[in-house]
Design a protein around this motif. Structure first.
Motif, PDB file in Angstrom:
ATOM      1  N   THR A 113      -2.659 -19.047  18.710  1.00 33.59           N
ATOM      2  CA  THR A 113      -3.378 -17.835  18.324  1.00 33.59           C
ATOM      3  C   THR A 113      -4.128 -18.109  17.036  1.00 33.59           C
ATOM      4  N   GLY A 114      -5.374 -17.664  16.994  1.00 30.11           N
ATOM      5  CA  GLY A 114      -6.162 -17.765  15.775  1.00 30.11           C
ATOM      6  C   GLY A 114      -6.553 -16.385  15.307  1.00 30.11           C
ATOM      7  N   VAL A 115      -6.881 -16.288  14.037  1.00 30.00           N
ATOM      8  CA  VAL A 115      -7.372 -15.033  13.473  1.00 30.00           C
ATOM      9  C   VAL A 115      -8.601 -15.363  12.632  1.00 30.00           C
ATOM     10  N   VAL A 116      -9.696 -14.644  12.889  1.00 28.79           N
ATOM     11  CA  VAL A 116     -10.935 -14.842  12.135  1.00 28.79           C
ATOM     12  C   VAL A 116     -11.579 -13.476  11.871  1.00 28.79           C
ATOM     13  N   GLU A 117     -11.776 -13.171  10.630  1.00 24.40           N
ATOM     14  CA  GLU A 117     -12.408 -11.907  10.213  1.00 24.40           C
ATOM     15  C   GLU A 117     -11.819 -10.696  10.940  1.00 24.40           C
ATOM     16  N   GLY A 118     -10.496 -10.694  11.109  1.00 28.36           N
ATOM     17  CA  GLY A 118      -9.817  -9.567  11.727  1.00 28.36           C
ATOM     18  C   GLY A 118      -9.739  -9.618  13.248  1.00 28.36           C
ATOM     19  N   TYR A 119     -10.380 -10.595  13.870  1.00 28.95           N
ATOM     20  CA  TYR A 119     -10.345 -10.748  15.321  1.00 28.95           C
ATOM     21  C   TYR A 119      -9.277 -11.771  15.716  1.00 28.95           C
ATOM     22  N   ALA A 120      -8.616 -11.511  16.845  1.00 33.21           N
ATOM     23  CA  ALA A 120      -7.674 -12.475  17.418  1.00 33.21           C
ATOM     24  C   ALA A 120      -8.437 -13.456  18.290  1.00 33.21           C
ATOM     25  N   LEU A 121      -8.015 -14.700  18.271  1.00 35.04           N
ATOM     26  CA  LEU A 121      -8.536 -15.743  19.155  1.00 35.04           C
ATOM     27  C   LEU A 121      -7.335 -16.330  19.873  1.00 35.04           C
ATOM     28  N   GLU A 122      -7.234 -16.064  21.158  1.00 35.71           N
ATOM     29  CA  GLU A 122      -6.060 -16.472  21.916  1.00 35.71           C
ATOM     30  C   GLU A 122      -6.423 -17.601  22.873  1.00 35.71           C
ATOM     31  N   GLY A 123      -5.789 -18.740  22.692  1.00 42.04           N
ATOM     32  CA  GLY A 123      -6.039 -19.870  23.580  1.00 42.04           C
ATOM     33  C   GLY A 123      -7.265 -20.672  23.184  1.00 42.04           C
ATOM     34  N   LEU A 130     -10.978 -12.410  21.292  1.00 42.13           N
ATOM     35  CA  LEU A 130     -11.309 -13.184  22.484  1.00 42.13           C
ATOM     36  C   LEU A 130     -10.084 -13.948  22.978  1.00 42.13           C
ATOM     37  N   ALA A 131     -10.048 -14.186  24.290  1.00 43.94           N
ATOM     38  CA  ALA A 131      -8.947 -14.958  24.871  1.00 43.94           C
ATOM     39  C   ALA A 131      -9.445 -15.851  25.991  1.00 43.94           C
TER      40      ALA A 131
END
Length: 148
Positions: A78-88, A108-109
């Motif tokens: 899981t990533g986090v960038v500027e309050g957004y989750a990035l999954e996978g 996004l995922a």
């Protein structure tokens, strides 16, 4: 303008340019310590110009839940960038597009671990996959499609 003043101004230009240049956008990545594909995804983001900080954890589930990522869209990191989750294994190009558009969304995922996605490269073999925009209230949409 005197020659000395002009030379001083020219010498200071690179410094002024570096001070006004925008710092690289930071992505915080949470991954299992033994996962090589997660490290490869972080490297993919770095190569695309992101600043990446990695936190190793044995379980990203609680973080996903806190961010609002449904289990059905879970990936291996899981990533986090500027309050957004990035999954996978989300491609950096789609992260940049997300940040440019700034939709009202969780993030996004790329569910699962599709071969050919960033960090999951395996020669020329590629599986088709979709990047999902994780909407609020379980309203997910296809943000991008990657064919074979």
């Amino acid at each position: 303008m005197k020659r000395r003043s002009l030379l001083g101004l020219l010498a200071a230009a690179p410094l002024a340019q570096s001070l006004t240049a925008r710092a690289a956008t930071q992505v915080q990545v949470y991954k299992n310590p033994s996962c090589g594909c997660c490290t490869a995804w972080a490297d993919h983001l770095k190569a695309a110009g992101f600043s990446v900080a990695v936190t190793e954890t044995d379980d990203t589930g609680p973080l996903r839940k806190r961010l609002g990522v449904p289990d059905r869209l879970a990936g291996c990191h899981t990533g986090v960038v500027e309050g957004y989750a990035l999954e996978g294994h989300v491609p950096a190009a789609e992260v940049k597009r997300l940040l440019a558009l700034k939709p009202d969304a969780v993030g996004l995922a790329v569910p699962g671990m599709p071969v050919g996605s960033p960090g999951m490269e395996y020669g020329d073999h590629k599986e088709p996959y979709q990047v999902i925009l994780i909407g609020r209230n379980a309203r997910d949409t296809v943000f991008a499609s990657y064919p074979r």
